[in-house]
Write an enzyme that holds these catalytic residues in place. Structure first.
Site, mmCIF file in Angstrom:
data_model
loop_
_atom_site.group_PDB
_atom_site.id
_atom_site.type_symbol
_atom_site.label_atom_id
_atom_site.label_comp_id
_atom_site.label_asym_id
_atom_site.label_seq_id
_atom_site.Cartn_x
_atom_site.Cartn_y
_atom_site.Cartn_z
ATOM 1 C CG ASP A 9 -1.553 1.118 1.454
ATOM 2 O OD1 ASP A 9 -2.190 1.848 0.564
ATOM 3 O OD2 ASP A 9 -1.518 1.851 2.605
ATOM 4 C CG ASP A 11 -1.922 7.519 0.244
ATOM 5 O OD1 ASP A 11 -1.181 8.303 0.145
ATOM 6 O OD2 ASP A 11 -2.530 6.972 -0.822
HETATM 7 C C1 XBP Z 1 -5.350 6.233 0.418
HETATM 8 C C2 XBP Z 1 -6.585 7.124 0.072
HETATM 9 C C3 XBP Z 1 -6.362 8.088 -0.973
HETATM 10 C C4 XBP Z 1 -5.411 9.252 -0.409
HETATM 11 C C5 XBP Z 1 -5.372 10.582 -1.301
HETATM 12 O O1 XBP Z 1 -5.863 4.746 0.953
HETATM 13 O O2 XBP Z 1 -7.533 6.689 0.389
HETATM 14 O O3 XBP Z 1 -7.688 8.546 -1.247
HETATM 15 O O4 XBP Z 1 -6.072 9.719 0.896
HETATM 16 O O5 XBP Z 1 -5.462 10.216 -2.673
HETATM 17 P P1 XBP Z 1 -5.142 3.601 0.890
HETATM 18 P P2 XBP Z 1 -6.248 10.643 -3.890
HETATM 19 O O6 XBP Z 1 -3.740 3.789 1.602
HETATM 20 O O7 XBP Z 1 -5.868 2.602 1.708
HETATM 21 O O8 XBP Z 1 -4.896 3.181 -0.433
HETATM 22 O O9 XBP Z 1 -6.814 11.913 -3.484
HETATM 23 O O10 XBP Z 1 -5.409 10.396 -4.950
HETATM 24 O O11 XBP Z 1 -7.572 9.510 -3.965
HETATM 25 MG MG MG Z 2 -2.990 3.096 3.322
#
Ligand code: XBP
Ligand code: MG
Length: 237
Positions: A9, A11
């Site tokens: 993953d 973020d």
């Molecule tokens: C990450 C997200 C993303 C980021 C923002 O979740 O939910 O939406 O917060 O990025 P995970 P975008 O780590 O579970 O993948 O604005 O490009 O969507």
């Molecule tokens: Mg995440």
């Protein structure tokens, strides 16, 4: 089954991107568009229950700005806001404001050395992955990841298993031959539903949460070596 690939993953797992990266970029994009919306850290923590930036903006509007959704062309307006946010996020990352978490670069290096295959399964937009990897590991690092499943590549974002199922298909590997790294409840739900053994490194949004069925829950990747992960992966569920 032998461990063949790591699926990361982004973020909250590769880097602590949300509060000082994505949140700031959303707020700047709102200001750029002349909107007086401000997502403070507490509100943002709550909004993180919805994965995907466009989906998060819509969820916020449903709760707090219903008038915005009554306009014509709402989808286009959200898409434009989100595109602006993506540009602003890349600027922050390029400025070095979002760094990899401890142990991440080392583990990636160790895995490459050992010939493990690498992939990414994320809800965030592809441009954000490019920016983060380039700023922190150099542009060549994009080539280290055989598959980058990101953003709208699937219709149903995490917690649905779709992005992990997509990555498995592209890798042409069974779920049990992989190990996923996740930081959040929706992320863990997504990887687990795809059948992938998952190590959880909880981020702030997952404080106090439980992850039943995880390979392990660890505070950081800093003290986790490839041999630890192989041992965990071999252990029967
Ligand atoms: C990450 C997200 C993303 C980021 C923002 O979740 O939910 O939406 O917060 O990025 P995970 P975008 O780590 O579970 O993948 O604005 O490009 O969507
Ligand atoms: Mg995440």
């Amino acid at each position: 089954m032998e461990l063949c690939a790591f699926i990361f993953d982004v973020d909250g797992t590769l880097a602590d991107t949300e509060q000082d990266g994505h949140r700031v970029a959303f707020n700047t994009a709102f200001a750029d568009a002349g909107l007086d919306w401000v997502w403070d850290p507490e509100l943002y923590l709550d909004l993180l229950q919805v994965t995907g930036g466009k989906e998060r903006i819509r969820f916020f509007c449903e709760r707090f700005q219903p008038g915005f959704l009554e306009r014509d062309e709402t989808d286009d307006a959200i898409r434009a806001l989100h595109a602006r946010k993506t540009t602003r996020y890349a600027e922050l990352v390029d400025q070095g404001r979002v760094r990899l978490l401890p142990g991440v670069a080392e583990l990636i290096a160790e895995a490459r050395e050992a010939g493990l295959r690498l992939a990414i399964a994320t809800t965030t937009s592809p441009d954000n992955v490019t920016a983060l990897l380039t700023a922190n590991l150099g542009a060549e690092s994009l080539g280290w990841f055989e598959v980058i499943g990101a953003g709208d590549v699937v219709q149903h974002k995490k917690p649905a298993p779709d992005v992990y199922a997509y990555v498995l298909r592209e890798l042409n590997l069974p779920a049990e031959a992989c190990l996923a790294f996740e930081d959040s409840v929706p992320g863990f739900a997504s990887a687990s539903a795809a059948g992938i053994p998952t190590l959880v490194i909880p981020s702030a949004q997952a404080a106090g949460e439980e992850f039943p069925g995880a390979l392990a829950v660890v505070p950081s990747l800093a003290d986790t070596s490839l041999s630890d992960l192989r041992t965990l992966h071999e252990r029967p569920a």
